[in-house]
Design an enzyme around this catalytic site. Structure first.
Site, PDB file in Angstrom:
ATOM      1  N   GLY A 184       0.823  -1.210   0.000  1.00 57.92           N
ATOM      2  CA  GLY A 184       0.000   0.000   0.000  1.00 57.92           C
ATOM      3  C   GLY A 184       0.852   1.252   0.000  1.00 57.92           C
ATOM      4  O   GLY A 184       0.597   2.204  -0.744  1.00 57.92           O
ATOM      5  N   ASP A 185       1.882   1.275   0.818  1.00 60.93           N
ATOM      6  CA  ASP A 185       2.814   2.404   0.850  1.00 60.93           C
ATOM      7  C   ASP A 185       3.618   2.485  -0.439  1.00 60.93           C
ATOM      8  O   ASP A 185       3.779   3.565  -1.023  1.00 60.93           O
ATOM      9  CB  ASP A 185       3.785   2.255   2.027  1.00 60.93           C
ATOM     10  N   LEU A 186       4.157   1.351  -0.861  1.00 59.77           N
ATOM     11  CA  LEU A 186       5.061   1.352  -2.015  1.00 59.77           C
ATOM     12  C   LEU A 186       4.331   1.738  -3.295  1.00 59.77           C
ATOM     13  O   LEU A 186       4.848   2.515  -4.110  1.00 59.77           O
ATOM     14  CB  LEU A 186       5.714  -0.017  -2.158  1.00 59.77           C
ATOM     15  N   ALA A 189       3.580   5.413  -3.312  1.00 57.52           N
ATOM     16  CA  ALA A 189       4.784   6.189  -3.623  1.00 57.52           C
ATOM     17  C   ALA A 189       5.011   6.263  -5.128  1.00 57.52           C
ATOM     18  O   ALA A 189       5.313   7.331  -5.670  1.00 57.52           O
ATOM     19  CB  ALA A 189       5.997   5.564  -2.932  1.00 57.52           C
ATOM     20  N   GLN A 216      -3.579   5.490  -0.632  1.00 52.71           N
ATOM     21  CA  GLN A 216      -3.086   4.120  -0.565  1.00 52.71           C
ATOM     22  C   GLN A 216      -4.165   3.123  -0.992  1.00 52.71           C
ATOM     23  O   GLN A 216      -3.878   2.163  -1.718  1.00 52.71           O
ATOM     24  CB  GLN A 216      -2.630   3.801   0.860  1.00 52.71           C
TER      25      GLN A 216
END
Length: 414
Positions: A184-186, A189, A216
């Site tokens: 979710g973070d990656l 980003a 996200q």
């Protein structure tokens, strides 16, 4: 005064594709810092801004480089390399003014606070665009800046749960499993970088800056491949399928003499090549499995295709299989992260880079997968210590004199 950035040029060791672009990175932990780091790798001047009393919590994340009592987070180092370090306490009026003075010379600001936080601090998008109409204000959050869920707190697993990905992962008949990395973070980003560069292109064509809003949950939903259209077209809800693809076969993990390999021979062309390589030419014309659509059938696959593949692989090692078929069909040994890091092919692509932290030692971390022929990324750089470049940034970017900087320090603003 116009910024000179002599210090960042020395750190970067060259000019990248984004040379001349200034980024204020106000984000924490992963999604925002990773987005800003990609921009730094590609040549942007990235200034990491932290609260001196409450710095990025990831500075405390393991693993640690250590030298006696001194420690430095390898996690922080991997996601903040090549950035300048500045501290500002935005609870002070003077601190908010420092940020505004930096914004006058910035192209991009990245933040990943809960929606509304920047507005509460008095430095939201509407305020900052009034100072610099060309500013690109990139926000990464759990649910996005709009909608009924926008104010909810969120972590990576929030996105995996709310975006449907968690429910699809794991094995049938067992509880769903979280994807083993913070996808979710990656993913947020990466989408943030794409949106930011698109907005930068708009500015370069003479347009104004704009807000870039990346959630996200949205990012995870966009990674669910065919699950959305499977549901909207056929009403089919995706379920865990283990190491198998939802419908492509053969495409998955298969055992061999010393471990497992990934093998994908599902198209007619790949199936024909596989049968020829492994000495089963009769399977090419077998009327039960002679087309891709037939091999997709679960019953046919389990009864005829999988046993044939097991007979090909069971007595061969990973190395033997890769040497026999790896250059012809998608067949790859299942490696640990350690084996992937140590693979000569990884070094050939500069995907493990090393930064020198002096007495703390060297930090080996992943490199930059974006390969540019004329302006290559610079990745073998250290991350900033807390507030390390405060004086230089305020002098060269904000244009402050030494007395002003000293007064700000004495009052605890920076």
């Amino acid at each position: 005064m116009e910024p000179t950035y002599e210090f960042i040029r020395e750190m970067a060791g060259g000019e990248g594709a984004l040379d001349g672009v200034t980024v204020l990175d106000m984000s924490r932990v992963l999604a925002g810092p990773y987005a800003a780091e990609i921009l730094a790798d590609l040549g942007a001047t990235v200034i990491k801004i932290e609260n001196p009393a409450d710095p990025d919590v990831s500075r405390g994340f393991p693993p640690y480089l250590s030298d006696g009592d001194e420690e430095f987070s390898g996690y922080y180092g991997q996601y903040n390399r090549g950035k300048l370090g500045l501290t500002i306490d935005l609870s002070h009026d003077e601190g908010r003014q420092v940020l505004k003075d930096l914004v006058r010379h910035a192209d991009i600001l990245i933040e990943n606070f809960r929606p509304g936080t920047m507005e509460k601090l008095g430095v939201g998008y509407e305020v900052l665009r009034g100072i610099n109409p060309q500013l690109i204000f990139t926000s990464i959050s759990g649910y996005g800046q709009t909608g009924s869920r926008s104010r909810r707190p969120a972590f990576d697993s929030t996105a995996q749960a709310a975006g449907g990905l968690w429910s699809m992962n794991g094995y049938q008949g067992m509880p769903p499993a979280r994807v083993g990395v913070t996808i979710g973070d990656l993913s947020a980003a990466l989408f943030a970088v794409i949106g930011t560069i698109a907005a930068l292109r708009h500015v370069e064509k003479g347009g104004t800056g704009q807000a870039v809003d990346v959630a996200q949950v949205d990012s995870v939903l966009a990674l669910t491949e065919t699950a959305v259209v499977d549901y909207t077209v056929d009403g089919k809800v995706a379920e865990p399928s283990g190491n198998d693809h939802a419908w492509v076969r053969p495409y998955g993990l298969f055992g061999c003499a010393d471990g497992q390999v990934f093998f994908a021979g599902y198209t007619d062309k790949l199936w024909k090549a596989s049968c020829e390589l492994f000495g089963s030419p009769e399977a090419i014309t077998d009327p039960e499995i002679d087309t891709m659509r037939k091999r997709f059938d679960v019953e046919v696959y389990e009864r005829k295709v999988k046993p044939l593949i097991d007979s090909w692989f069971g007595h061969r090692t990973q190395r033997e299989l890769e040497e026999l078929a790896g250059d012809v069909v998608p067949l790859t040994a299942l490696r640990t992260v350690g084996e992937a890091v140590d693979d000569p092919g990884t070094a050939e692509r500069d995907m493990v880079v090393e930064a020198d932290y002096g007495g703390l030692g060297n930090l080996r971390m992943f490199g930059q997968p974006i390969k540019l022929s004329e302006t290559p990324a610079v990745t073998n750089r250290v991350a900033n210590r807390l507030g390390e470049h405060t004086d230089a940034v305020l002098a060269e970017v904000a244009g402050y004199d030494a007395k002003t900087i000293e007064d700000l320090k004495e009052s605890g603003v920076v």
